[in-house]
Enzyme design. Structure first.
Site, PDB file in Angstrom:
ATOM      1  N   HIS A   7       0.803  -1.223   0.000  1.00 29.46           N
ATOM      2  CA  HIS A   7       0.000   0.000   0.000  1.00 29.46           C
ATOM      3  C   HIS A   7       0.839   1.277   0.000  1.00 29.46           C
ATOM      4  O   HIS A   7       0.295   2.358  -0.278  1.00 29.46           O
ATOM      5  CB  HIS A   7      -0.924   0.010   1.227  1.00 29.46           C
ATOM      6  CG  HIS A   7      -1.613  -1.299   1.441  1.00 29.46           C
ATOM      7  ND1 HIS A   7      -1.199  -2.199   2.404  1.00 29.46           N
ATOM      8  CD2 HIS A   7      -2.659  -1.873   0.791  1.00 29.46           C
ATOM      9  CE1 HIS A   7      -1.975  -3.268   2.348  1.00 29.46           C
ATOM     10  NE2 HIS A   7      -2.867  -3.101   1.387  1.00 29.46           N
ATOM     11  N   GLY A  23      -7.885  11.985   6.146  1.00 30.50           N
ATOM     12  CA  GLY A  23      -8.517  10.889   5.424  1.00 30.50           C
ATOM     13  C   GLY A  23      -8.436  11.077   3.920  1.00 30.50           C
ATOM     14  O   GLY A  23      -8.189  10.132   3.172  1.00 30.50           O
ATOM     15  N   ARG A  27      -6.503  16.391   0.590  1.00 32.51           N
ATOM     16  CA  ARG A  27      -6.154  17.274   1.711  1.00 32.51           C
ATOM     17  C   ARG A  27      -4.667  17.146   2.028  1.00 32.51           C
ATOM     18  O   ARG A  27      -4.011  18.124   2.399  1.00 32.51           O
ATOM     19  CB  ARG A  27      -7.001  16.937   2.937  1.00 32.51           C
ATOM     20  CG  ARG A  27      -6.968  18.036   4.020  1.00 32.51           C
ATOM     21  CD  ARG A  27      -7.794  17.645   5.233  1.00 32.51           C
ATOM     22  NE  ARG A  27      -9.166  17.358   4.854  1.00 32.51           N
ATOM     23  CZ  ARG A  27      -9.972  16.574   5.563  1.00 32.51           C
ATOM     24  NH1 ARG A  27      -9.536  15.973   6.651  1.00 32.51           N
ATOM     25  NH2 ARG A  27     -11.205  16.371   5.163  1.00 32.51           N
ATOM     26  N   ARG A  90      -3.678  12.360  13.273  1.00 33.12           N
ATOM     27  CA  ARG A  90      -4.832  12.389  12.366  1.00 33.12           C
ATOM     28  C   ARG A  90      -5.420  13.787  12.358  1.00 33.12           C
ATOM     29  O   ARG A  90      -5.636  14.395  13.422  1.00 33.12           O
ATOM     30  CB  ARG A  90      -5.876  11.374  12.800  1.00 33.12           C
ATOM     31  CG  ARG A  90      -7.257  11.606  12.178  1.00 33.12           C
ATOM     32  CD  ARG A  90      -8.167  10.410  12.317  1.00 33.12           C
ATOM     33  NE  ARG A  90      -9.577  10.765  12.295  1.00 33.12           N
ATOM     34  CZ  ARG A  90     -10.250  11.194  11.225  1.00 33.12           C
ATOM     35  NH1 ARG A  90      -9.621  11.356  10.072  1.00 33.12           N
ATOM     36  NH2 ARG A  90     -11.539  11.488  11.307  1.00 33.12           N
ATOM     37  N   GLY A  92      -8.757  15.283  10.812  1.00 35.60           N
ATOM     38  CA  GLY A  92      -9.933  14.829  10.097  1.00 35.60           C
ATOM     39  C   GLY A  92     -11.169  15.636  10.404  1.00 35.60           C
ATOM     40  O   GLY A  92     -11.134  16.630  11.129  1.00 35.60           O
ATOM     41  N   SER A  93     -12.269  15.189   9.872  1.00 40.18           N
ATOM     42  CA  SER A  93     -13.559  15.835  10.083  1.00 40.18           C
ATOM     43  C   SER A  93     -14.430  14.952  10.963  1.00 40.18           C
ATOM     44  O   SER A  93     -14.195  13.750  11.099  1.00 40.18           O
ATOM     45  CB  SER A  93     -14.248  16.096   8.743  1.00 40.18           C
ATOM     46  OG  SER A  93     -14.411  14.885   8.023  1.00 40.18           O
ATOM     47  N   GLU A 182     -16.795  10.109  14.368  1.00 37.93           N
ATOM     48  CA  GLU A 182     -15.896   9.966  13.226  1.00 37.93           C
ATOM     49  C   GLU A 182     -15.604   8.485  13.069  1.00 37.93           C
ATOM     50  O   GLU A 182     -16.288   7.662  13.663  1.00 37.93           O
ATOM     51  CB  GLU A 182     -14.654  10.842  13.378  1.00 37.93           C
ATOM     52  CG  GLU A 182     -13.874  10.648  14.677  1.00 37.93           C
ATOM     53  CD  GLU A 182     -12.863   9.530  14.599  1.00 37.93           C
ATOM     54  OE1 GLU A 182     -11.856   9.676  13.893  1.00 37.93           O
ATOM     55  OE2 GLU A 182     -13.055   8.494  15.272  1.00 37.93           O
ATOM     56  N   MET A 183     -14.572   8.098  12.285  1.00 42.68           N
ATOM     57  CA  MET A 183     -14.439   6.685  11.960  1.00 42.68           C
ATOM     58  C   MET A 183     -13.025   6.112  12.074  1.00 42.68           C
ATOM     59  O   MET A 183     -12.823   4.940  11.755  1.00 42.68           O
ATOM     60  CB  MET A 183     -14.955   6.434  10.537  1.00 42.68           C
ATOM     61  CG  MET A 183     -16.378   6.887  10.300  1.00 42.68           C
ATOM     62  SD  MET A 183     -17.032   6.446   8.668  1.00 42.68           S
ATOM     63  CE  MET A 183     -17.319   4.689   8.894  1.00 42.68           C
ATOM     64  N   GLU A 184     -12.053   6.891  12.529  1.00 38.91           N
ATOM     65  CA  GLU A 184     -10.670   6.419  12.442  1.00 38.91           C
ATOM     66  C   GLU A 184      -9.868   6.430  13.744  1.00 38.91           C
ATOM     67  O   GLU A 184      -8.857   5.737  13.858  1.00 38.91           O
ATOM     68  CB  GLU A 184      -9.900   7.251  11.404  1.00 38.91           C
ATOM     69  CG  GLU A 184     -10.328   7.029   9.973  1.00 38.91           C
ATOM     70  CD  GLU A 184     -11.554   7.824   9.572  1.00 38.91           C
ATOM     71  OE1 GLU A 184     -12.266   7.398   8.649  1.00 38.91           O
ATOM     72  OE2 GLU A 184     -11.799   8.885  10.188  1.00 38.91           O
ATOM     73  N   SER A 206     -17.292  19.189  10.767  1.00 42.66           N
ATOM     74  CA  SER A 206     -17.706  19.420   9.386  1.00 42.66           C
ATOM     75  C   SER A 206     -19.216  19.416   9.230  1.00 42.66           C
ATOM     76  O   SER A 206     -19.738  19.928   8.238  1.00 42.66           O
ATOM     77  CB  SER A 206     -17.117  18.346   8.465  1.00 42.66           C
ATOM     78  OG  SER A 206     -17.575  17.052   8.857  1.00 42.66           O
ATOM     79  N   ASP A 207     -19.901  18.841  10.196  1.00 45.19           N
ATOM     80  CA  ASP A 207     -21.359  18.847  10.152  1.00 45.19           C
ATOM     81  C   ASP A 207     -21.906  18.649  11.556  1.00 45.19           C
ATOM     82  O   ASP A 207     -21.206  18.140  12.438  1.00 45.19           O
ATOM     83  CB  ASP A 207     -21.906  17.765   9.212  1.00 45.19           C
ATOM     84  CG  ASP A 207     -21.406  16.380   9.541  1.00 45.19           C
ATOM     85  OD1 ASP A 207     -22.209  15.561  10.002  1.00 45.19           O
ATOM     86  OD2 ASP A 207     -20.209  16.108   9.331  1.00 45.19           O
ATOM     87  N   ARG A 220     -14.165  20.987   3.196  1.00 47.58           N
ATOM     88  CA  ARG A 220     -13.473  19.988   4.016  1.00 47.58           C
ATOM     89  C   ARG A 220     -12.052  19.765   3.510  1.00 47.58           C
ATOM     90  O   ARG A 220     -11.140  19.484   4.288  1.00 47.58           O
ATOM     91  CB  ARG A 220     -14.245  18.665   3.984  1.00 47.58           C
ATOM     92  CG  ARG A 220     -15.638  18.765   4.568  1.00 47.58           C
ATOM     93  CD  ARG A 220     -16.371  17.444   4.490  1.00 47.58           C
ATOM     94  NE  ARG A 220     -17.799  17.636   4.741  1.00 47.58           N
ATOM     95  CZ  ARG A 220     -18.606  16.689   5.206  1.00 47.58           C
ATOM     96  NH1 ARG A 220     -18.124  15.497   5.470  1.00 47.58           N
ATOM     97  NH2 ARG A 220     -19.879  16.935   5.397  1.00 47.58           N
TER      98      ARG A 220
END
Length: 235
Positions: A7, A23, A27, A90, A92-93, A182-184, A206-207, A220
């Site tokens: 990767h 993410g 960005r 990280r 992120g949003s 968030e997710m990370e 972000s929201d 974003r």
């Protein structure tokens, strides 16, 4: 022998010990183009752009990670164990789930609650507290204070689910004082803790999920500069 993974393929380019991890790979490119000098690109596999450059005389890298714990966990594990990265930040949003948070507010993730099963691999005989590196968290708060930048510090939900079939789920997390979703963060913090390196997640709202407020994809990508500038100071 040149280090590479399925990767990340640097082709001999440097990856610094401190890396910023948005993410969105675009960005990452924005940060490299806007803030770094002497930039070299170290990754483009799967479109996940990575760059290393200089900021205030220090070498720093930035690379996209994609969305979700599985993607973040793959990239962060490889950066730590194959490329020797020591500080992973990280940027992120997140979606706010507390009334006192507004669009563009900045959150430092002290801890990450999660619905992910990522921790199962360690066969722990109990519940593990997923937390940031205090060293990076303390330093980031000092940088924010010096800049006069208000930030919120607390717990977030790091979820595997973006579109939840249970409409009450986020309200339940909100009632526990969770600031945003968030997710990370959980995947990054667990990988860093197990490897004995530092990790911190800095998020921009972000929201607002309950108020149905949101920023655009373009905002974003390029407008979360206050968060970026705090993170860059941690190199």
């Amino acid at each position: 022998m040149t280090k590479e993974t399925p990767h990340i393929k640097p082709n001999g380019a440097e990856i610094a010990e401190t890396i910023l991890l948005p993410g969105d790979p675009l960005r990452a490119k924005f940060i490299a183009d806007t803030y770094l000098t002497d930039v070299v690109q170290f990754n483009e596999v799967r479109g996940m752009l990575g760059f290393t450059g200089t900021f205030n005389g220090k070498r720093i890298s930035v690379m996209g990670t994609g969305m979700g714990t599985p993607s973040m966990s793959i990239y962060s594990w490889e950066l730590i164990h194959i490329f020797g990265v020591k500080n992973l930040i990280r940027i992120g949003s997140a979606g706010a789930i507390q009334d006192h948070l507004n669009l563009y507010d900045i959150v430092f993730v002290m801890g990450a609650a999660t619905d992910s099963n990522y921790l199962h691999q360690y066969n722990l005989p109990g519940h593990y507290s997923i937390t940031a590196s205090f060293e990076l968290l303390e330093k980031a708060k000092k940088v924010a204070d010096e800049k006069g930048q208000k930030v919120f510090v607390g717990n977030v939900l790091s979820s595997d689910i973006f579109y939840n079939a249970d409409p009450t789920a986020l309200q339940k997390w909100s009632e526990m004082g969770i600031l945003c979703a968030e997710m990370e963060s959980a995947g990054l913090y667990v990988n860093a803790a197990h490897a004995g390196v530092n990790a911190l997640c800095i998020l921009t709202i972000s929201d607002h999920i309950f108020r149905k407020e949101q920023t655009t994809p373009e905002e974003r990508q390029t407008s979360f500069t206050k968060m970026m500038e705090i993170a860059l100071e941690l190199a």
